[in-house]
Scaffold this motif. Structure first.
Motif, PDB file in Angstrom:
ATOM      1  N   PHE A 164      10.542  12.373  -3.959  1.00 40.21           N
ATOM      2  CA  PHE A 164       9.161  11.931  -3.753  1.00 40.21           C
ATOM      3  C   PHE A 164       9.092  10.428  -3.476  1.00 40.21           C
ATOM      4  O   PHE A 164       8.005   9.839  -3.529  1.00 40.21           O
ATOM      5  N   HIS A 165      10.233   9.817  -3.200  1.00 45.49           N
ATOM      6  CA  HIS A 165      10.273   8.359  -3.067  1.00 45.49           C
ATOM      7  C   HIS A 165       9.426   7.864  -1.903  1.00 45.49           C
ATOM      8  O   HIS A 165       8.768   6.821  -1.999  1.00 45.49           O
ATOM      9  N   ARG A 166       9.430   8.588  -0.801  1.00 40.69           N
ATOM     10  CA  ARG A 166       8.657   8.164   0.362  1.00 40.69           C
ATOM     11  C   ARG A 166       7.155   8.130   0.047  1.00 40.69           C
ATOM     12  O   ARG A 166       6.410   7.343   0.631  1.00 40.69           O
ATOM     13  N   ALA A 167       6.709   8.962  -0.875  1.00 45.67           N
ATOM     14  CA  ALA A 167       5.287   9.001  -1.216  1.00 45.67           C
ATOM     15  C   ALA A 167       4.864   7.798  -2.047  1.00 45.67           C
ATOM     16  O   ALA A 167       3.750   7.292  -1.896  1.00 45.67           O
ATOM     17  N   ILE A 168       5.736   7.319  -2.930  1.00 44.89           N
ATOM     18  CA  ILE A 168       5.359   6.259  -3.871  1.00 44.89           C
ATOM     19  C   ILE A 168       5.893   4.894  -3.471  1.00 44.89           C
ATOM     20  O   ILE A 168       5.486   3.881  -4.052  1.00 44.89           O
ATOM     21  N   SER A 169       6.783   4.818  -2.493  1.00 46.12           N
ATOM     22  CA  SER A 169       7.413   3.550  -2.139  1.00 46.12           C
ATOM     23  C   SER A 169       6.418   2.478  -1.692  1.00 46.12           C
ATOM     24  O   SER A 169       6.520   1.319  -2.143  1.00 46.12           O
ATOM     25  N   PRO A 170       5.430   2.758  -0.829  1.00 47.76           N
ATOM     26  CA  PRO A 170       4.497   1.686  -0.426  1.00 47.76           C
ATOM     27  C   PRO A 170       3.751   1.064  -1.602  1.00 47.76           C
ATOM     28  O   PRO A 170       3.571  -0.158  -1.658  1.00 47.76           O
ATOM     29  N   GLY A 171       3.327   1.889  -2.545  1.00 52.00           N
ATOM     30  CA  GLY A 171       2.620   1.352  -3.698  1.00 52.00           C
ATOM     31  C   GLY A 171       3.517   0.495  -4.576  1.00 52.00           C
ATOM     32  O   GLY A 171       3.096  -0.568  -5.070  1.00 52.00           O
ATOM     33  N   LEU A 172       4.758   0.921  -4.785  1.00 54.43           N
ATOM     34  CA  LEU A 172       5.683   0.141  -5.617  1.00 54.43           C
ATOM     35  C   LEU A 172       6.016  -1.196  -4.958  1.00 54.43           C
ATOM     36  O   LEU A 172       6.127  -2.217  -5.642  1.00 54.43           O
ATOM     37  N   GLN A 173       6.166  -1.206  -3.651  1.00 56.02           N
ATOM     38  CA  GLN A 173       6.441  -2.468  -2.950  1.00 56.02           C
ATOM     39  C   GLN A 173       5.281  -3.441  -3.116  1.00 56.02           C
ATOM     40  O   GLN A 173       5.487  -4.636  -3.363  1.00 56.02           O
ATOM     41  N   GLU A 174       4.069  -2.943  -2.983  1.00 51.10           N
ATOM     42  CA  GLU A 174       2.905  -3.817  -3.127  1.00 51.10           C
ATOM     43  C   GLU A 174       2.763  -4.308  -4.563  1.00 51.10           C
ATOM     44  O   GLU A 174       2.365  -5.463  -4.802  1.00 51.10           O
ATOM     45  N   TYR A 175       3.109  -3.458  -5.535  1.00 50.94           N
ATOM     46  CA  TYR A 175       3.068  -3.882  -6.934  1.00 50.94           C
ATOM     47  C   TYR A 175       4.097  -4.975  -7.196  1.00 50.94           C
ATOM     48  O   TYR A 175       3.808  -5.965  -7.887  1.00 50.94           O
ATOM     49  N   VAL A 176       5.316  -4.821  -6.662  1.00 49.34           N
ATOM     50  CA  VAL A 176       6.344  -5.848  -6.817  1.00 49.34           C
ATOM     51  C   VAL A 176       5.865  -7.166  -6.216  1.00 49.34           C
ATOM     52  O   VAL A 176       6.056  -8.242  -6.803  1.00 49.34           O
ATOM     53  N   GLU A 177       5.219  -7.095  -5.071  1.00 44.13           N
ATOM     54  CA  GLU A 177       4.693  -8.309  -4.440  1.00 44.13           C
ATOM     55  C   GLU A 177       3.655  -8.982  -5.329  1.00 44.13           C
ATOM     56  O   GLU A 177       3.674 -10.212  -5.508  1.00 44.13           O
TER      57      GLU A 177
END
Length: 285
Positions: free
Chosen positions: A112-125
């Motif tokens: 399910f990584h492709r589903a949650i990856s954009p949100g995690l990247q924005e959170y890291v930012e």
């Protein structure tokens, strides 16, 4: 012989009777039962994927709002209030990430990584931007993952868990940011630091651009060590990172060479004009 259609033998029987006879002749086999179970499993997985996509979208939106809030830090009369408000917003984002962790109980996260990856990247930012404003340093992926360990606050949360994992799962959830998501989030951070540099000069702060220039140079050096050996997304972000570094270095050059000639309230306009010229030379939109 007259050219008409010949009537088939089974047309003498009603349609419903033929269906009943067909079901009696071919009862549900073990193979059909297996396909039914596969269908149920795939539908369940698809529904979970869609729920994760929605959560990731919410995480992205709230993280962006936190970044917009943090950009007011340089112009706000009381920066501590901005940091406190940003912490409240990040706590709300972490609650969304907690829901993601609960959805992934007993699942392989990489499916399910492709589903949650954009949100995690924005959170890291967002969280790394806040950390830099506080400490003038880069937060580590280990520190980010420590903040993503959650515990059940009440019994009501545990009753919402699936029956398959209810007996095995302790009242504790965690979600680890992958190294790739961390690198992509840090690469996006450089764009926010470039904007922070321009806004700092506009507010009369001429020390921050030189700090940012050194900090971005260290990040760029770290990314060049990865080079083309890393994931494709990381190498693609390297170009944008280089552009952000060039804009900050150009700001530092202008401050050093022409800082005494240009009034402080006009420096930000000069930087904006030069930034547009750099974008046009590089063919950026």
């Amino acid at each position: 012989g007259s050219g008409g259609f010949r009537k088939r033998k089974h047309d003498n029987f009603p349609h419903g009777q033929r269906r009943e006879e067909k079901e009696n002749v071919n009862p549900p086999s073990a193979l059909m039962k297996s396909f039914k179970s596969f269908q149920l499993e795939l539908d369940t997985r698809h529904d979970k994927y869609e729920r994760l996509v929605k959560l990731s979208r919410d995480i992205t939106i709230e993280s962006k709002r936190t970044i917009f809030l943090l950009h007011r830090f340089t112009s706000a009369p009381n920066g501590e209030e901005i940091l406190s408000e940003s912490e409240v917003k990040l706590d709300a984002v972490r609650q969304k990430i907690k829901q993601v962790a609960q959805e992934l109980i007993g699942e392989d996260m990489y499916q399910f990584h492709r589903a949650i990856s954009p949100g995690l990247q924005e959170y890291v930012e967002a969280v790394s931007f806040q950390y830099f404003i506080k400490t003038r340093s880069l937060i580590s992926v280990e520190e980010i993952n420590k903040q993503l360990i959650f515990t059940a606050e009440d019994r009501e949360e545990t009753t919402n868990m699936t029956s398959n994992s209810q007996d095995k799962q302790p009242h504790r959830w965690s979600l680890k940011v992958t190294p790739v998501d961390y690198l992509l989030g840090v690469a996006d951070l450089t764009g926010e630091l470039m904007r922070l540099c321009i806004s700092s000069v506009g507010n009369g702060d001429i020390d921050t651009p030189f700090e940012l220039s050194q900090f971005l140079r260290q990040i760029y050096d770290g990314f060049t060590f990865i080079g083309n050996t890393g994931p494709y997304e990381v190498s693609k972000k390297l170009y944008t990172l280089k552009q952000s570094l060039a804009k900050v270095e150009n700001a530092c050059y202008t401050l050093k060479v022409r800082g005494s000639e240009i009034p402080k309230h006009m420096l930000a306009d000069v930087f904006s004009t030069k930034t547009e010229l750099i974008d046009q030379e590089e063919g950026l939109p």
